[in-house]
Motif scaffolding. Structure first.
Motif, PDB file in Angstrom:
ATOM      1  N   LYS A  11      -0.112  -9.077   0.150  1.00  0.00           N
ATOM      2  CA  LYS A  11      -0.032  -8.023  -0.886  1.00  0.00           C
ATOM      3  C   LYS A  11      -1.095  -8.153  -1.992  1.00  0.00           C
ATOM      4  O   LYS A  11      -1.643  -6.994  -2.582  1.00  0.00           O
ATOM      5  CB  LYS A  11       1.476  -8.167  -1.461  1.00  0.00           C
ATOM      6  CG  LYS A  11       1.951  -7.055  -2.402  1.00  0.00           C
ATOM      7  CD  LYS A  11       2.025  -5.641  -1.761  1.00  0.00           C
ATOM      8  CE  LYS A  11       3.163  -5.861  -1.167  1.00  0.00           C
ATOM      9  NZ  LYS A  11       3.600  -4.429  -0.349  1.00  0.00           N
ATOM     10  N   GLY A  29       0.491   1.716  -7.392  1.00  0.00           N
ATOM     11  CA  GLY A  29       1.915   1.688  -7.316  1.00  0.00           C
ATOM     12  C   GLY A  29       2.561   2.629  -6.085  1.00  0.00           C
ATOM     13  O   GLY A  29       3.347   2.614  -5.539  1.00  0.00           O
ATOM     14  N   ARG A  34       5.730   0.615  -5.469  1.00  0.00           N
ATOM     15  CA  ARG A  34       6.011   0.013  -6.448  1.00  0.00           C
ATOM     16  C   ARG A  34       5.647   0.493  -7.883  1.00  0.00           C
ATOM     17  O   ARG A  34       4.765   1.685  -7.987  1.00  0.00           O
ATOM     18  CB  ARG A  34       5.245  -1.449  -6.721  1.00  0.00           C
ATOM     19  CG  ARG A  34       5.093  -1.985  -5.290  1.00  0.00           C
ATOM     20  CD  ARG A  34       6.761  -2.906  -5.360  1.00  0.00           C
ATOM     21  NE  ARG A  34       6.932  -3.678  -4.352  1.00  0.00           N
ATOM     22  CZ  ARG A  34       7.862  -3.497  -3.274  1.00  0.00           C
ATOM     23  NH1 ARG A  34       8.596  -2.594  -3.326  1.00  0.00           N
ATOM     24  NH2 ARG A  34       7.885  -4.432  -2.346  1.00  0.00           N
ATOM     25  N   SER A  35       6.215   0.127  -8.912  1.00  0.00           N
ATOM     26  CA  SER A  35       5.871   0.731 -10.281  1.00  0.00           C
ATOM     27  C   SER A  35       4.634   0.102 -10.877  1.00  0.00           C
ATOM     28  O   SER A  35       3.968  -1.011 -10.390  1.00  0.00           O
ATOM     29  CB  SER A  35       6.882   0.227 -11.476  1.00  0.00           C
ATOM     30  OG  SER A  35       6.816  -1.078 -11.802  1.00  0.00           O
ATOM     31  N   THR A  38       4.863  -3.426 -12.049  1.00  0.00           N
ATOM     32  CA  THR A  38       4.799  -4.274 -11.285  1.00  0.00           C
ATOM     33  C   THR A  38       3.456  -4.461 -10.553  1.00  0.00           C
ATOM     34  O   THR A  38       3.045  -5.754 -10.597  1.00  0.00           O
ATOM     35  CB  THR A  38       5.699  -3.910 -10.125  1.00  0.00           C
ATOM     36  OG1 THR A  38       6.964  -3.847 -10.603  1.00  0.00           O
ATOM     37  CG2 THR A  38       5.596  -4.985  -8.745  1.00  0.00           C
TER      38      THR A  38
END
Length: 74
Positions: A11, A29, A34-35, A38
């Motif tokens: 990742k 994101g 994902r935000s 994050t």
């Protein structure tokens, strides 16, 4: 010096690749589901592992010290 294959997750490599392409945390994101927060937190983790303070320094270090062609990551 860290062991890139051992110490960076898949990742994290994906995020590095997307940053090398000029993507923002928001864009990354959206791609990863994902935000942006994050993504930014994950970037901070990567920076700590590589002992750098930002994206340009990260890409330069990966290229200069580890021989990674950051503009052609698969």
């Amino acid at each position: 010096m860290i062991d890139l294959k051992k110490d960076l997750t898949a990742k994290e490599w994906t995020i590095i690749k997307l940053k090398a392409q000029g993507k923002t945390a928001k864009e990354i994101g959206e791609i990863l589901g994902r935000s942006p927060k994050t993504v930014r937190n994950r970037l901070l983790t990567i920076y700590k592992k590589l002992e750098v303070s930002g994206t340009i320094e990260m890409l330069k270090k990966l290229h200069d010290e580890y021989g990674v062609d950051v503009w052609d990551l698969e």
